[in-house]
Design an enzyme around this catalytic site. Structure first.
Site, PDB file in Angstrom:
ATOM      1  CG  ASP A  38      37.708  42.751  37.005  1.00  0.00           C
ATOM      2  OD1 ASP A  38      38.818  42.231  37.227  1.00  0.00           O
ATOM      3  OD2 ASP A  38      37.088  42.594  35.924  1.00  0.00           O
ATOM      4  NE  ARG A  79      32.190  38.081  33.988  1.00  0.00           N
ATOM      5  CZ  ARG A  79      33.499  38.004  33.760  1.00  0.00           C
ATOM      6  NH1 ARG A  79      34.025  38.543  32.668  1.00  0.00           N
ATOM      7  NH2 ARG A  79      34.297  37.419  34.635  1.00  0.00           N
ATOM      8  CG  ASN A 113      42.745  42.110  38.539  1.00  0.00           C
ATOM      9  OD1 ASN A 113      42.111  42.627  37.629  1.00  0.00           O
ATOM     10  ND2 ASN A 113      43.846  41.406  38.323  1.00  0.00           N
ATOM     11  CE  LYS A 114      39.453  36.796  36.143  1.00  0.00           C
ATOM     12  NZ  LYS A 114      38.013  36.523  36.294  1.00  0.00           N
ATOM     13  CD  GLN A 170      40.641  34.818  32.471  1.00  0.00           C
ATOM     14  OE1 GLN A 170      41.263  33.935  33.076  1.00  0.00           O
ATOM     15  NE2 GLN A 170      39.502  35.272  32.926  1.00  0.00           N
ATOM     16  NE  ARG A 181      39.240  38.249  29.543  1.00  0.00           N
ATOM     17  CZ  ARG A 181      40.239  39.135  29.371  1.00  0.00           C
ATOM     18  NH1 ARG A 181      40.663  39.437  28.163  1.00  0.00           N
ATOM     19  NH2 ARG A 181      40.805  39.709  30.412  1.00  0.00           N
ATOM     20  N   GLY A 182      37.044  41.277  30.214  1.00  0.00           N
ATOM     21  CA  GLY A 182      37.881  42.434  30.521  1.00  0.00           C
ATOM     22  C   GLY A 182      36.985  43.602  30.877  1.00  0.00           C
ATOM     23  CB  ALA A 183      36.833  45.777  33.843  1.00  0.00           C
TER      24      ALA A 183
HETATM   25  C1  LIG Z   1      41.507  45.602  31.871  1.00  0.00           C
HETATM   26  S1  LIG Z   1      40.710  44.079  32.189  1.00  0.00           S
HETATM   27  C2  LIG Z   1      40.496  44.098  33.866  1.00  0.00           C
HETATM   28  C3  LIG Z   1      40.259  42.710  34.457  1.00  0.00           C
HETATM   29  O1  LIG Z   1      39.146  41.994  33.853  1.00  0.00           O
HETATM   30  C4  LIG Z   1      39.494  40.591  33.806  1.00  0.00           C
HETATM   31  O2  LIG Z   1      38.469  39.761  34.280  1.00  0.00           O
HETATM   32  P1  LIG Z   1      37.693  38.763  33.255  1.00  0.00           P
HETATM   33  O3  LIG Z   1      38.735  38.121  32.381  1.00  0.00           O
HETATM   34  O4  LIG Z   1      36.973  37.793  34.172  1.00  0.00           O
HETATM   35  O5  LIG Z   1      36.731  39.655  32.498  1.00  0.00           O
HETATM   36  C5  LIG Z   1      40.693  40.478  34.686  1.00  0.00           C
HETATM   37  O6  LIG Z   1      40.337  40.465  36.059  1.00  0.00           O
HETATM   38  C6  LIG Z   1      41.418  41.757  34.307  1.00  0.00           C
HETATM   39  O7  LIG Z   1      42.501  42.049  35.130  1.00  0.00           O
END
Ligand SMILES: CSC[C@H]1O[C@H](OP(=O)(O)O)[C@H](O)[C@@H]1O
Length: 352
Positions: free
Chosen positions: A238, A87, A248-249, A198, A50-52
């Site tokens: 994101d 996603r 963002n989250k 997270q 996960r993580g953009a």
């Molecule tokens: C550099 S990661 C950017 C962003 O992605 C994460 O979402 P997820 O954990 O659902 O993939 C989170 O919003 C991070 O801030």
């Protein structure tokens, strides 16, 4: 002191994609070898990765994997479709797949696997460099605060936008790692980030790096800012819209409101690949709605040898579970990119 090189979050080895299963962290470090397109798609959907930026690079590796045995048009288009449906919010996923499509569609099938492997590797290498540049631009902001007041610079962050979310040192955490390497004392308020928590990944990263931090309930953030215990907030993103509105989250928007109310600078750290100039404003950003059991059930409980789940709400409890929210540009002090620090309304120079 240089910024320590973290363990890779993603390794492409021929037709194999090796990932760190983030659903097992922070208790267990588990690597998974993904050997099919469906396994890569599942890993992204289930947030094993996960993580953009990381999901974009993982999808790029998934395209290469899919083309290893057969690289005809139907196979390529199927891979792009399956991975693109995993996603909706993180534009990096769609940016990476569009980039792979531009490279691969004009090629004859026999040339596609090697080209896909090269392009996936290039995306990985570029993100490592991008993270480092974001770290340096963000370091200047932290150093400026350190020069103006004694004691550690107190950074608040949300979710995880560290090396676990990228291919290098992260986006929101890159300036923190750069500050440590520069000998500037920092302390990080780590928001747990319900419902997938997270923030526990961020706390794990910072403990591994020896950086002072405290884990907080998401709802404690406003009080800490009101007490003057936060010098700046830095989160990841994101998708950044053309006008600077940022997805963002979920929970990021509430931190931005508290920061605005208490005069705390609020920064987004994001690479150019997260800025979507085809998206005019935050209202146009698709917000992922995830399964209600992410709220009803606690995941990732440590059992010593593995992880377990614990139901905290009855299975028939109605749930709303948007995975992201949108922070209006008006509540964002600036966006830290690899090209520099920009006011949210001044991103047009990055459009070309
Ligand atoms: C550099 S990661 C950017 C962003 O992605 C994460 O979402 P997820 O954990 O659902 O993939 C989170 O919003 C991070 O801030």
């Amino acid at each position: 002191m240089s910024v320590p090189t973290p363990a890779p979050t993603l390794i492409r080895d021929g037709a194999r994609v090796r990932i760190l299963d983030q659903t097992a962290l922070p208790h267990h470090r588990v690597t998974l070898d993904l050997d099919s397109l469906d396994a890569v798609a599942h890993a992204i959907r289930a947030m094993q990765v996960r993580g953009a930026p990381l999901i974009g690079a993982t999808a790029a590796c998934g395209v290469a994997l899919a083309l290893h045995d057969a690289a005809d048009d139907a196979t390529l288009e199927h891979a792009l479709t399956v991975l693109g449906a995993t996603r909706p919010t993180a534009v990096n996923l769609h940016w990476a797949l569009d980039r792979m499509a531009r490279v691969l569609r004009p090629l004859p099938p026999e040339a596609r696997f090697e080209a896909a492997a090269r392009e996936a590797d290039a995306i990985i290498a570029e993100d490592i460099a991008t993270n480092a540049a974001i770290g340096q631009h963000g370091l200047a902001l932290i150093a400026d605060i350190a020069a103006r007041r004694p004691g550690p610079v107190r950074v608040m962050t949300h979710c995880n936008a560290g090396w676990l979310a990228t291919l290098g040192h992260g986006t929101a955490l890159a300036p923190v790692y750069a500050a440590q390497a520069a000998g500037i004392a920092v302390e990080v308020w780590v928001s747990e980030t319900r419902p997938r928590n997270q923030g526990l990944l961020t706390a794990w990263e910072l403990r591994e790096a020896g950086i002072a931090h405290r884990l907080i309930a998401d709802n404690a953030a406003g009080l800490l800012m009101a007490r003057g215990e936060v010098d700046l907030v830095i989160t990841g993103a994101d998708r950044v819209a053309a006008n600077g509105d940022t997805a963002n989250k979920v929970g990021t928007y509430l931190k931005a409101l508290a920061a605005a109310d208490n005069g705390v600078p609020f920064y987004i750290a994001a690479p150019r690949s997260t800025i979507d100039f085809a998206c005019p404003d935050g209202a146009a950003i698709p917000i992922e709605e995830r399964d209600g059991d992410e709220v009803r059930v606690l995941h990732g409980l440590d059992t010593g040898g593995g992880t377990a789940q614990l139901r905290i709400a009855p299975a028939d409890t109605a749930v709303g579970n948007p995975a992201f929210d949108v922070t209006p540009a008006a509540h964002i002090t600036a966006i830290i990119t690899e090209h520099g620090v920009f006011a949210p309304g001044a991103l047009a120079t990055l459009a070309s």
